[in-house]
Design an enzyme around this catalytic site. Structure first.
Site, PDB file in Angstrom:
ATOM      1  N   ASP A  76      -5.372   5.366  -3.772  1.00 10.87           N
ATOM      2  CA  ASP A  76      -5.918   4.058  -4.170  1.00 10.87           C
ATOM      3  C   ASP A  76      -7.200   3.788  -3.393  1.00 10.87           C
ATOM      4  O   ASP A  76      -7.449   4.400  -2.348  1.00 10.87           O
ATOM      5  CB  ASP A  76      -4.905   2.924  -3.937  1.00 10.87           C
ATOM      6  CG  ASP A  76      -4.570   2.702  -2.469  1.00 10.87           C
ATOM      7  OD1 ASP A  76      -4.432   3.703  -1.726  1.00 10.87           O
ATOM      8  OD2 ASP A  76      -4.451   1.534  -2.044  1.00 10.87           O
ATOM      9  N   GLU A 141      -2.111   2.095  -0.031  1.00  8.15           N
ATOM     10  CA  GLU A 141      -2.522   1.998   1.378  1.00  8.15           C
ATOM     11  C   GLU A 141      -3.435   0.808   1.602  1.00  8.15           C
ATOM     12  O   GLU A 141      -3.317   0.092   2.587  1.00  8.15           O
ATOM     13  CB  GLU A 141      -3.218   3.287   1.830  1.00  8.15           C
ATOM     14  CG  GLU A 141      -3.349   3.423   3.346  1.00  8.15           C
ATOM     15  CD  GLU A 141      -4.586   2.773   3.941  1.00  8.15           C
ATOM     16  OE1 GLU A 141      -4.633   2.597   5.155  1.00  8.15           O
ATOM     17  OE2 GLU A 141      -5.521   2.408   3.178  1.00  8.15           O
TER      18      GLU A 141
END
Ligand code: BES
Ligand code: ZN
Length: 443
Positions: A76, A141
């Site tokens: 991400d 994250e």
């Protein structure tokens, strides 16, 4: 273009922004691309659902006589705004001046893919790896990994390992291989101060009613003294002091002098806790930061208004052995105590993560610099990191394994900012690093 760079470009084209629900499909498509890549390499690969974005796990066939290495990364990325400050669109990667320019190029797709491609290369060259390998890639994250620690707890057997390697941290200067043995933790919250029932005419009521924006400014200034020390009661109680050997060692690290900090930040001056260098302030001292502030009229020209409310978003970077939960209690007590009269205060607690500190002289800690040296043909430096990767301390607590932080992010990589970039040179070194690392950890 090399096949490796083609893979990187394909990976970077997914706008896998985890925080924005409109991109949930892109995050999932990006995980799908990874699954295909890893399956194609002959690894046993699976997509694991969470409440939000999926986790990708891939393994080779384990053998009891080999060590098990877990490599973690995140696919991400952060949002791209302000979009107008990008030289080229963030999800249309381009090479200029030897660097790949795109959101996620450094943080973390480029660094993470280097490990994948290193493994692919070793498998092609040797038919096998020197270790049992577990790839663990998450899509959350950048929003604080809310679903990863529960996933670890629920999959202890699947993820059992001897050591963990992560390339999601910094490299002090081009060509200077860097091993991190610490990370800062973090605690976040958002404070709203409310005053009158609605925005008021500042001529009719200004002077008679408390202004929430003024009150918020006072609240913010109550956090530090003139010397840059934080004034929250008990805040420093658990701080592990810097060791003399660290200060001595860090004073020789290239690329992190106060002059370097001035240059890379473009700031007119440095400011922080008295008695510490910039590297010490960011790697080993805690902070209280305002990340966002608002309230009142934001449009063109002036508007004589007394705002009904004002807000600020805070994050506190923590060092060993501060505990995020305990710090947040102290922070809230401080806000309650220092809230100026005439306004009400609410504090919404956000995500957090524990700090991390490992022994660089452990057996694995000594293997990592050997791999770095082999990949970069230069002497590695040992640092701690100012940023946070909350899952790293959870790895230790849940899986019982320490993490080697093999950073490839340069200070001018502009991670989380417009024009994020990653030198092709670092990408290629990352592939070599993965190969050397698995060799060294197998010994
Ligand atoms: N890769 C960074 C962390 C990082 C960067 C550490 C450079 C050391 C050097 C990571 O993706 C990140 O940005 N983490 C967030 C965590 C937060 C959202 C909980 C951070 O540090 O702000
Ligand atoms: Zn990041």
């Amino acid at each position: 273009m090399t096949p490796e760079l083609q893979d990187l470009f394909a990976f970077l084209r997914f706008p896998s922004i985890s925080t924005d629900s409109r991109n949930a499909g892109d995050v999932r498509a990006c995980a799908g691309w990874l699954i295909e890549k890893l399956t194609g390499m002959g690894l046993e690969t699976s997509l694991r659902e969470t409440e939000r974005h999926p986790i990708v796990v891939a393994k080779n066939t384990p053998r009891p006589d080999r060590k098990t290495v877990l490599i973690y990364g995140h696919y991400d990325v952060q949002p791209v705004d302000p979009l107008n400050l990008w030289t080229t669109p963030p999800f249309e990667p381009e090479i200029r001046g030897g660097k790949v320019w795109a959101r996620g190029s450094t943080d973390n797709k480029g660094q993470m893919l280097a490990h994948v491609l290193g493994v692919e290369k070793t498998l092609k060259e040797k038919g096998d790896l020197p270790v049992n390998l577990i790839f663990l890639f998450e899509g959350e994250e950048e929003i604080g990994s809310p679903n990863l620690a529960p996933f670890l707890r629920a999959n202890l057997d699947l993820l059992k390992c001897d050591v963990i390697a992560v390339s999601d941290t910094g490299m002090v200067a081009p060509g200077v291989p860097t091993l991190g043995y610490g990370l800062r933790g973090i605690s976040c919250c958002e404070v709203t101060l409310r005053g009158p029932a609605r925005d008021l005419h500042s001529g009719l009521f200004g002077g008679a009613v408390a202004n929430p924006a003024t009150a918020l400014s006072r609240l913010i200034t109550s956090l530090h003294d003139e010397e840059g020390r934080i004034l929250i009661d008990g805040f420093y109680d658990d701080v592990k002091p810097l060791e003399d050997w660290e200060r001595e060692m860090w004073s020789k690290v290239p690329g992190v002098s106060d002059a370097d900090f001035l240059k890379v930040t473009g700031s007119p001056g440095l400011h922080g806790e008295a008695g510490y260098t910039s590297a010490e302030r960011t790697w080993a001292r805690p902070t209280a930061e305002v990340n966002g502030i608002g309230g009142g009229y934001q449009g063109e020209g002036s508007k004589t208004v007394l705002p009904a409310e004002a807000f600020a978003k805070f994050s506190f970077r923590l060092v060993p052995n501060q505990d995020p939960g305990k710090i947040m209690e102290q922070v809230q007590a401080h806000f309650d105590k220092h809230c100026p009269p005439g306004v009400t205060l609410t504090c919404e607690v956000g995500h957090d993560g524990k700090p991390y500190h490992a022994d660089p002289k452990s057996a694995f800690g000594l293997a990592a610099p050997r791999a770095l040296k082999a990949a970069f043909h230069a002497e590695p430096v040992l640092i701690r990191e100012g940023g946070s990767i909350p899952i790293v301390q959870a790895f230790r607590e849940i899986l019982g394994a320490d993490t080697l932080l093999l950073g490839l992010a340069l200070s001018d990589a502009q991670i989380h900012s417009p024009d994020e970039n990653f030198p092709v040179e670092n990408f290629e070194a990352g592939i070599r690093l993965n190969q050397a690392l698995l060799e060294e950890l197998a010994k």
